[in-house]
Design an enzyme around this catalytic site. Structure first.
Site, short mmCIF file in Angstrom:
data_model
loop_
_atom_site.label_atom_id
_atom_site.label_comp_id
_atom_site.label_asym_id
_atom_site.label_seq_id
_atom_site.Cartn_x
_atom_site.Cartn_y
_atom_site.Cartn_z
N CYS A 23 0.82 -1.22 0.00
CA CYS A 23 0.00 0.00 0.00
C CYS A 23 0.85 1.27 0.00
O CYS A 23 0.43 2.30 -0.52
CB CYS A 23 -0.94 0.00 1.20
SG CYS A 23 -0.12 -0.16 2.80
N HIS A 72 -1.91 7.26 3.36
CA HIS A 72 -0.44 7.22 3.42
C HIS A 72 0.12 8.37 2.58
O HIS A 72 -0.27 8.56 1.43
CB HIS A 72 0.08 5.90 2.83
CG HIS A 72 -0.13 4.70 3.71
ND1 HIS A 72 -0.65 4.78 4.98
CD2 HIS A 72 0.14 3.39 3.48
CE1 HIS A 72 -0.70 3.55 5.50
NE2 HIS A 72 -0.22 2.70 4.61
#
Length: 367
Positions: A163, A258
């Protein structure tokens, strides 16, 4: 589509499994008909198995709540569901050790159940594609080789990458396609706590704190892009030699989203900042050209404000499937630097897996 394809979720009660359940609620192609998890959840209705553990604002459909959860370790249950027309393929959100996950996913594939995986266990398996749908859709060409070499008829395995690399892979790919490949990158990530699953990092470790270590994350960030940017030669993956990546990965007290701060050195030619923005704005891939349901219309969104992107304000852009970039400017060490954001449990996990499944269906591997 007159009839939706029935799909299953392995690890259906975990954080990523819940995202799959939620995101597939109203999917035009797929519907969840099979759910499997750990033995402690097996035999319970999905609503009972997730009672007190459901983490998302959007709940599941009532018919999903009534699905009886199976033991993910018992592959025969998925085979039985397939024979009844209740499971054409599975999304794997298993939360097990790598060896256990690798073996179990292979058992599903060998039994004739295609596996679209979020797990890292098969990312370095030589005949398994690691897909970011806009970047390397041609890597699906390895699947017939995989099936033939393993003697699998209908089943196969395809995975999505880590990810934390999602936010800067498409920007790099767009620049490389335009003739400006990257030679070296220094990347510092600030990764949300949801990336650790549930219950995740203890609150006393995260409140008023930043943890400068996430096990295995830096190695994944430095290696996986080379397979994704690579190519198939004589039925074998050849990894790209560039870019060379130095990554520092940090856990920060943010729920979702993120961020990556990237310093980039180009291989040869160096585009202007305005050229880079135009390249990013024009970037499209097969998912956009094919109009795949989960594809963001604008894969890369650039924000001109000095203080963007921000997780709380930008992580949900375009179904939470777009990369949001800001702060593009000259770099005093390399050529340019920028800040990029992606939603780690949607684009970086379940949403990315769903888009990969859509790509595989579009290319004729799922039906």
């Amino acid at each position: 589509m007159a009839q939706k394809i029935p799909v299953g979720i392995l690890g259906a009660t975990g954080m990523v499994g819940q995202q799959y359940i939620s995101l597939l609620n109203d999917h035009p192609w797929f519907e969840v008909r099979f759910a499997a998890a750990s033995p402690r959840s097996a035999g319970k209705k999905y609503a009972e198995a997730t009672a007190g553990r459901w983490q998302l604002a959007k709940t599941y459909a009532p018919d999903v709540g009534s699905i009886i959860v199976e033991d993910a370790n018992d592959v025969s249950r998925a085979v039985a569901a397939f024979k009844k027309g209740e499971c054409s393929f599975v999304f794997s959100a298993l939360e097990m050790g790598k060896d256990e996950t690798r073996t179990l996913e292979e058992q599903y594939a060998a039994a004739g159940i295609p596996v679209i995986s979020n797990a890292s266990a098969h990312r370095w398996t030589p005949d398994v594609p690691v897909l970011i749908a806009e970047i390397n859709p041609e890597h699906t060409d390895i699947i017939p080789v995989q099936k033939k070499s393993r003697g699998w008829d209908r089943g196969f395995i395809a995975v999505k990458p880590n990810c934390s690399i999602q936010s800067y892979m498409k920007p790099l790919h767009a620049l490389a396609q335009a003739g400006f490949p990257a030679q070296r990158l220094i990347v510092t990530t600030m990764q949300a706590v949801s990336g650790a699953g549930y219950p995740g990092v203890p609150s006393l470790d995260m409140l008023d704190n930043v943890v400068p270590y996430i096990g295995g994350e830096e190695e994944k960030s430095e290696r996986e892009p080379l397979k994704i940017f690579g190519f198939i030669d004589n039925d074998v993956f050849k990894n790209a030699e560039f870019p060379k990546i130095s990554a520092c990965c940090n856990r920060v007290p943010v729920t979702d989203g993120h961020i990556a701060c990237v310093s980039l050195e180009f291989m040869d030619k160096k585009p202007s900042l305005d050229e880079i923005k135009k390249i990013w704005a024009a970037y499209k891939g097969v998912p956009q050209e094919a109009g795949l349901p989960f594809a963001p219309k604008q894969p890369i969104i650039y924000r001109e404000e000095d203080n963007r992107p921000q997780p709380r304000k930008d992580r949900d852009a375009d179904k939470a499937m777009a990369v949001v970039i800001g702060r593009l400017r000259p770099c005093n060490v390399f050529d340019v630097r920028f800040t990029a954001l992606s939603h780690n449990t949607v684009r970086g996990a379940a949403g990315g897996g769903i888009l990969n499944a859509e790509l595989l269906k579009y290319k004729g591997f799922l039906g």
